[in-house]
Every structure is written in structure tokens, then in C-alpha cells.
Scaffold this active site. Structure first.
Site, PDB file in Angstrom:
ATOM      1  CD  GLU A 414      -3.038  -1.156   2.152  1.00 32.55           C
ATOM      2  OE1 GLU A 414      -3.083  -0.246   2.988  1.00 32.55           O
ATOM      3  OE2 GLU A 414      -3.899  -2.059   2.087  1.00 32.55           O
ATOM      4  CD  GLU A 491      -3.268  -6.158   4.054  1.00 37.16           C
ATOM      5  OE1 GLU A 491      -2.109  -5.952   3.667  1.00 37.16           O
ATOM      6  OE2 GLU A 491      -3.886  -5.402   4.820  1.00 37.16           O
TER       7      GLU A 491
HETATM    8  C1  GAL Z   1      -4.122  -2.730   5.462  1.00 37.76           C
HETATM    9  C2  GAL Z   1      -2.619  -2.663   5.677  1.00 37.76           C
HETATM   10  C3  GAL Z   1      -2.198  -3.524   6.839  1.00 37.76           C
HETATM   11  C4  GAL Z   1      -3.082  -3.263   8.020  1.00 37.76           C
HETATM   12  C5  GAL Z   1      -4.502  -3.532   7.640  1.00 37.76           C
HETATM   13  C6  GAL Z   1      -5.455  -3.376   8.795  1.00 37.76           C
HETATM   14  O1  GAL Z   1      -4.582  -1.738   4.645  1.00 37.76           O
HETATM   15  O2  GAL Z   1      -1.950  -3.094   4.537  1.00 37.76           O
HETATM   16  O3  GAL Z   1      -0.874  -3.250   7.179  1.00 37.76           O
HETATM   17  O4  GAL Z   1      -2.919  -1.941   8.398  1.00 37.76           O
HETATM   18  O5  GAL Z   1      -4.869  -2.628   6.625  1.00 37.76           O
HETATM   19  O6  GAL Z   1      -6.762  -3.528   8.408  1.00 37.76           O
END
Ligand code: GAL
Length: 797
Positions: A414, A491
Site C-alpha cells: 500500500e 490482503e
Molecule cells: C491494510 C494494511 C495492513 C493493516 C490492515 C489493517 O490496509 O496493509 O498493514 O494496516 O490494513 O486492516
């Protein structure tokens, strides 16, 4: 430049020396002195550190503190302090070792590690997640004089991370002794250019620190299987400093998550008499894989959905301290759930973590950065990025490219430069650097902007695989938007849960916080808990079931990486302090599975699953949602005190059976039915008062090497029938009796504020974990577990 250097070395070639000194890795973790004071005088060899504390490495000074609101890292950083710490260690070297070459290898120091040997400054390491080493040879003393290593660790600039980092020398340190002429580990590259059912090849490239003349060098390559059966052996004479050789092999067993077959490769440098001068050892795995933009991922020629989880580097109550048995426990808990892939969010893991992934069978997406030149936090790595990111990337790839488990490199998570044109050059440049060092693995990044025109990292057209985080409702757009590029759900989820907490289920997934307008949830629970029905998520995420259902049905997605496998310290969305650890885990911080663990197990394994929730202690007449995760069956029938409450099953859209039941004390039973027959049953009973504890010592499942083993004791508070009591928690004291030390305790509750290093812990929803170390490995240990009414002595074998 490199070529020039090589030809320069060739002009000054050496014949191989007579002294044969096989490499020795000397454990350097014991006997350090430590202080949280900061004074440059501490670097001097003759400074006396007698008043400092004695510590063993790996060591994380932050984890020993009580949690607090006052620390600048905030609760996102784990609500613990940073600061500056100094470490010193004194050690002798024998006169006979004069002439050897010594390097000091640090597995990871957070952060800004400056090292001195005998008062001489060796340099500063910037990246807190990478290994580094210093050549001590010119400054060492032998015989009666002692040597002193001093290390200043500076983690005072806060906040510098979006999660808990830990502070200190938190990974192993070793002193490597080797011959003056030796093989360079970082320059050694082992690949398998050809892998097939009946024919494979192994290529070994290595480099010596000095060139040797006229075929004086002899390198021996030896490949053995794990039963020490010799598979291949080749000895070759060479000159110069670089060596490359290919070995042709017949049939070899392939490496995969189901069968992680490894071979041992020994690379030895021999003198003219055949005596070993230096050697390197590796575990080699033969596997091949492919990403297809339509069919997803395949391993060894067979389609394989990546069933992955993201993991941060902390190990719960150990903080950032790396411990092999704790990591093995974590990985085996994941394995048991059906996980076959890990994303190391969002930084390089320890070297030993990757050894475990090789051995246990996990495909690893190895990630370099959470930010580039644009910051996510005021003092994070963006400060050093411009100057160091290429060198650090090089060290990272060279360190990890010989692990069969590593199958992809991620250059970022991100990253803010996806929204700005500087992202193009950075992506191209970094991808090129990685590919030069390792052409065998794809490079990816985890992106959030799903519109090609607006995503500058994607626009670079340099990445081999595009990873997308969240936004499952965009998935069907991706193949047309990013034509011809393989895709993964890098993710997903970000669902929130506290183990053992059950609030009634809503018709829709609750978003906590509800939108980007809110920093925290506005209508959350007053005790900072989140219900463990899979029904609450951060607004950018969704439930576990939803995310998996969306990935599962799309072949073009190579797989899923769920955020996260385990809870971790820091980032306690959706609450402010006193919440101090995350709610995202499928497993809590103490390593105790939340219910949704069994949803994955039912989907991802062949293990017979029948898991009923919630507990059965409610008010008479209260309406309770009852869920059941199961597999390998047609339906589940629920019984309350012997009366059937009906048969239910999963649907295409729901991965559990569900009932709504008016509570009545007694026994709730679920029976799994296949082809009309009852095949499995599970019972939840209303628990009475706690009268005893049951202790699961786990160590037969998770012990590692007998040296650094920790024993995880899971303590259940039970009533007179052995039923776990979910609603009368008690304080447990772990009192050493014989041959044990208490390393830490935990109960998985995200807002428990006492230090995780203390020997006392309240149970939470009936459970707590004590982490114990034996002092003398070969003797049994004894510990007393005590509440105000219960005492239980536990033997640790
Ligand atoms: C994502 C991020 C992670 C964590 C997660 C929590 O956007 O890549 O590191 O922060 O959100 O929901």
C-alpha cells in the site's frame, strides 16, 4: 564496476593457504550487559559495565514494560516505549586462532544499530528488519586480553511504525570464524534451472573473497537426502574467485507445502590435500510454479490456490524477540488450519523463520517495505529510503534467495507512490534490481488503487504479478483493467474479533469504524471487545467468510492472504487506548484460536471439523445465536437438552450452519450428518463454578531443538465436570518450583494492560497461556499454577 573489481582481484591471485579451518558459527547470544542509559563513553573498551543488567539475546527491552498511554508510539505502535539502549559483551580469543577471519552477524536490530569493537567504530545499520555483519578481524585481541563489542541501539524517534516493532537486538547474533580465504554467503546463489518428474538440475554459483591462481581452487559439491544418502557429488578445480557449476540429477522428490522434501547441499572449498578450508550448507528444495492470468497459481504442474495469511513479526508475549520454538508453534497452528502460504507483512522476517517455512512447507511472499519515500509515520523508514532502499533491497534478496519456501518478492505494501508518478521509476528500478539478483521469482506489490489510470505502480508495467488489497467488489474488473497480468488477493478481510466474546449477530456485517470519517468505532463495547461471531470488520474489510467466498470462486485469483493469521501488538482498530493489540487475528495473541479458525479448517483441510459456538452460559430465556462450522457432511442437527432444534446446513453464501436458540441451562449438542447417518458430535455444557485448572503443556507438539525451546502452557479454568468456565475469570500465578523461568503470560485480551512479561495473568473467558523456559534442558522442570482457590503443580518434560 563489479567486473573491474573481479579482474583486479585476478591479477593478485593467491595460492590456497595451508591453514585449513572449517567455518564455525559461534553462538554469541549469552552474557551481554545492557542499559537504557545513553552515553557515548559506553563505546570504549575499558569502560566498566558492571552495574548494567545481564541479558541474553535475542532481547527486546520494550516488551518488559506495562502498557501505557504516554508513549509516543501510541497504541498503534503497541503502547510501549522505545528509547536508546546499549549492549556490551566481553569475550576472549585463543592465541591459536590468530589468523582466522571473524565476522559478527546480527540477525536484526531495531533500530539504528551502531557497533564498536574494542573502541573502533564499525558502522551503523539502518534497516531494522535486515541482517548485517561486521568484519572484526583487524581489531581483535588474542590471548589474555579481552575483546569488547559495544552496540548502541536507537529507537527513540517515535512514531516510526504502524505496528509494534520492539526495541533492541531482537534476533540472534553469531560470531563466524572462518579461514582467511572463504566463500561469500551473500554471493552464493543456488537455483534449480530444470525440475521435472525424471530429470532436474541444480546450479550452484558462489564467490570467494579472494581469487586463487592456476586451478588451485577445488570446490566440492555434495547433495544428500535427509537420510544422508548421497545423491550427487562433484569436485572441480577452478581459478579466480567465481565458481559456477550445474549438477544433473535424475528423479528427485519435489518440495511442496504438503510434502516439503528438502535435500542438504554442502559446498566445500578444499586445499590441495583435500582438506576443507571453508564450507557452506544449505537446504535445497526442488519445485516449479507458474502464475496464469486466467487459471491462477500452480505448483509442480498442479493448480494450487494460495491459502495464505499475513503475519507480522512479533511473537505475542515475547515481543519482537525471535524464538524458533515460538515461531514453530505459530506456524504449526497455521498449518493445522490449512494455511499453505505466508505473507511477511510488511518487512523481511528472521532468517530462521524462513528455515522453518522451508522445513514445514509454506510458500512465502517475502515483503521488503511498507513505505517508500513518502511517509506513513513521521519517523519511519521514509527518512532513509532514498539513500538506503537499493542497498537494503540487495541485501534482502541476497539473504533470502536460497530458500525454497520463498516464491515471490513484494517490493511494497500500500505504497503511497501508487498515487503519484514517482511510483513508476521506483517500481521499475526496484524490480530490475531484484530480477538481476534473482531471475527465478516474480516480483509483486500489494496495491489498493484498482484503476489502472490512477495506479502509478501498476503503470510501471514492471511487476510480474499484481496483488490487490481488499475491495473484493472490484475483483471482476481487475482482469480487464490489468489485462494479461496474473492477480492475487494480497490482503483481505480485516475482520475484528476478541476470542470468546459473543454479541448477538446482526443482519449485516458491522463496520467498526464505520467509514473514513471516524477514527474509532462510535458504538463499540465498553470493555474494548469485539464479538467473535464472524460479523464485524473494519470499513475497508469484510468478514472472513465473505472474503474467502469471493476469492474461492474466482479462478483467476492465485490465492488469498488473510489479514491476519495471528493477532499482533499494535494497530488495535477499532478502539483507542487501552486497546493495545490487534483484533484481526484468526488466532489471538496468546496463540489460542478464535472460532473462525475452524471455518478455515473446514474449508482448507480434510480434517473432520465440527465446531460449535458460543459457550453455553447465558441468562435463562436469553436469545442466543448458535453457529456451527463443519465439513464433509450434508447437515448438522442441533439438540438442546435432548430436544432437536432442527437440521441446518451451509449454503453457497454462508460457510456455517446457524440457529437462534432461547437459552436453557444444560447441554447443547451438534450432530454432523452424512448420508443420513450421524458421523460426529460435539457438546457444549453450561459450566458451574471454577474448581480446577487443566493444563496442556503442548511441548510435545512444538519443541524445536532442545536449546531454545519454550514451553507454552495453556491453562483452562474448569468446573467440577471439566467444562471450561467462560464467565468467572481468575488471576493465575505461575510460580517456578524447579528448573524453570517464566518468560511471559498472556490471555489474548487486547486491552489487558499488565506487562506481558509478568508471571501473573487473569484468565480470559476461561483461558490463559504461560510461557516457560527450562534452565537445565536435560532435567524436568516444575511449576505451580495458583489461583486464590486452586493449586496445581505441573511437570515440564
Ligand atoms: C491494510 C494494511 C495492513 C493493516 C490492515 C489493517 O490496509 O496493509 O498493514 O494496516 O490494513 O486492516
Amino acid at each position: 564496476m563489479f567486473n573491474k573489481l573481479v579482474s583486479f582481484l585476478v591479477l593478485f591471485v593467491t595460492a590456497l593457504p595451508g591453514i585449513a579451518q572449517p567455518r564455525e558459527a559461534i553462538d554469541f547470544n549469552g552474557g551481554w550487559s545492557f542499559t537504557l542509559e545513553d552515553d557515548l563513553q559506553f563505546r570504549h573498551a575499558d569502560f566498566s559495565a558492571v552495574n548494567w543488567k545481564t541479558v541474553s539475546l535475542p532481547h527486546d527491552w520494550s516488551i518488559g514494560f506495562d502498557f501505557g498511554e504516554q508513549y509516543p508510539a501510541g497504541n498503534a505502535g503497541g503502547a510501549l516505549p522505545g528509547g536508546v539502549g546499549w549492549y556490551r559483551k566481553t569475550f576472549p580469543l585463543a592465541e591459536k586462532d590468530k589468523g582466522s577471519h571473524y565476522t559478527l552477524h546480527f540477525g536484526g536490530v531495531y533500530r539504528y544499530a551502531e557497533v564498536w569493537i574494542n573502541g573502533k567504530y564499525l558502522g551503523k545499520n539502518i534497516n531494522g528488519y535486515l541482517s548485517f555483519e561486521h568484519d572484526l578481524t583487524p581489531y581483535l585481541r588474542y590471548g589474555n586480553e579481552q575483546n569488547v563489542v559495544a552496540v548502541r541501539v536507537d529507537n527513540s524517534l517515535q512514531p516510526n511504525s504502524r505496528w509494534y516493532t520492539g526495541s533492541g537486538i531482537y534476533r540472534d547474533v553469531r560470531l563466524e570464524k572462518r579461514s582467511p580465504i572463504h566463500l561469500l554467503r551473500a554471493e552464493t546463489f543456488i537455483t534449480t534451472p530444470e525440475v521435472s518428474a525424471d530429470k532436474s538440475t541444480l546450479r550452484v554459483q558462489t564467490v570467494l573473497n579472494q581469487a586463487v591462481s592456476g586451478k588451485a581452487g577445488k570446490l566440492q559439491l555434495k547433495l544428500q537426502d535427509k537420510n544422508k544418502k548421497l545423491i550427487a557429488e562433484q569436485t572441480l578445480a577452478f581459478s579466480g574467485s567465481q565458481f559456477e557449476e550445474e549438477i544433473s540429477l535424475g528423479t528427485v522428490a519435489l518440495w511442496s507445502p504438503e510434502r516439503p522434501t528438502l535435500y542438504d547441499l554442502n559446498i566445500s572449498l578444499l586445499d590441495n590435500n583435500g582438506k576443507i578450508i571453508d564450507e557452506l550448507n544449505y537446504q535445497v528444495g526442488f519445485r516449479y510454479f507458474h502464475f496464469d492470468e486466467q487459471k491462477g497459481f500452480s505448483l509442480n504442474g498442479k493448480p494450487l490456490k494460495l491459502r495464505g495469511v499475513c503475519l507480522h513479526h512479533d511473537l505475542g508475549a515475547l515481543g519482537a524477540v525471535f524464538n524458533k520454538s515460538a515461531a514453530k508453534r505459530q506456524l504449526l497452528i497455521m498449518k493445522n488450519m490449512g494455511v499453505n502460504a505466508i505473507r511477511t507483512a510488511h518487512n523481511p522476517p528472521s532468517e530462521e523463520f524462513l528455515d522453518l517455512c522451508d522445513e514445514l512447507g509454506f510458500l512465502v511472499q517475502n515483503e521488503a517495505y511498507d513505505m517508500w519515500a513518502k511517509r506513513k509515520n513521521k519517523f519511519d523508514y521514509h527518512l532513509d529510503f532514498k539513500e538506503h532502499h537499493i542497498d537494503d533491497l540487495v541485501r534482502f534478496v541476497k539473504r533470502d534467495r536460497n530458500h525454497p519456501s520463498v516464491f515471490m518478492w513484494s517490493i511494497g505494501n500500500e505504497i503511497r507512490e501508487q498515487f503519484d508518478s514517482t511510483g513508476i521509476a521506483f517500481t521499475k528500478n526496484m524490480t530490475e534490481v531484484v530480477k538481476k539478483l534473482d531471475p527465478t521469482r516474480p516480483v509483486t506489490a500489494a496495491l489498493t488503487e484498482t484503476n489502472y489510470e490512477k495506479n502509478f505502480i501498476a503503470q510501471a508495467q514492471a511487476l510480474d504479478v499484481l496483488g490487490f488489497n481488499y475491495k473484493y467488489f472490484d475483483y471482476d474488473r481487475l482482469p480487464t483493467e490489468f489485462k494479461g497480468v496474473p492477480l492475487i488477493a494480497s490482503e483481505t478481510t480485516s475482520a475484528l474479533q476478541t476470542r470468546g466474546v459473543y454479541d448477538s449477530v446482526h443482519d449485516t456485517i458491522q463496520l467498526w469504524p464505520a467509514s473514513s470519517q471516524d477514527k474509532f468505532v462510535t458504538n463499540g463495547n465498553s470493555d474494548f471487545t469485539v464479538s467473535a461471531y464472524d460479523n464485524v470488520a473494519a470499513y475497508w474489510g469484510t468478514s472472513h467468510e465473505r472474503a474467502w467466498l469471493e476469492v474461492k470462486k474466482r479462478d483467476f485469483l492465485g490465492g488469498i492472504f488473510v489479514w491476519t493469521g495471528f493477532d499482533y501488538l499494535g494497530e488495535p482498530v477499532p478502539y483507542p487506548y487501552p486497546a493495545r493489540s490487534s483484533y484481526y487475528g484468526i488466532v489471538d495473541l496468546a496463540g489460542l484460536p478464535k472460532d473462525v479458525y475452524y471455518m478455515y479448517q473446514s474449508e482448507w483441510t480434510d480434517t473432520e471439523v465440527l465446531h460449535l459456538l458460543p459457550h453455553w452460559n447465558w441468562k435463562e430465556g436469553e436469545s442466543v445465536d448458535v453457529w456451527c462450522y463443519y465439513n464433509n457432511a450434508d447437515e448438522v442437527e442441533l439438540f438442546l437438552n435432548g430436544r432437536s432444534l432442527g437440521k441446518r446446513s451451509k449454503t453457497d453464501d454462508q460457510l456455517h450452519a446457524a440457529w437462534n436458540v432461547l437459552f436453557e441451562a444444560g447441554e447443547l449438542k451438534a450432530v454432523k450428518i452424512k448420508d443420513g447417518k450421524a458421523v460426529q458430535e460435539v457438546v457444549k455444557k453450561t459450566a458451574g463454578k471454577p474448581v480446577d485448572v487443566i493444563v496442556d503443556t503442548e511441548h510435545d507438539r512444538y519443541a524445536v531443538d532442545g536449546l531454545t525451546d519454550l514451553h507454552f502452557l495453556t491453562v483452562s479454568l474448569v468446573d467440577e465436570h471439566g467444562t471450561i468456565v467462560p464467565d468467572s475469570d481468575m488471576e493465575l500465578s505461575f510460580i517456578p518450583q524447579e528448573n524453570v523461568t517464566v518468560i511471559g503470560t498472556d490471555n489474548g485480551y487486547q486491552a489487558d494492560l499488565s506487562s506481558l512479561s509478568t508471571p501473573k495473568r487473569n484468565t480470559y473467558k476461561g483461558l490463559a497461556v504461560g510461557i516457560i523456559k527450562k534452565q537445565e534442558i536435560n532435567n524436568v522442570g516444575k511449576i505451580l499454577i495458583k489461583t486464590n482457590i486452586i493449586e496445581k503443580e505441573v511437570i515440564i518434560k
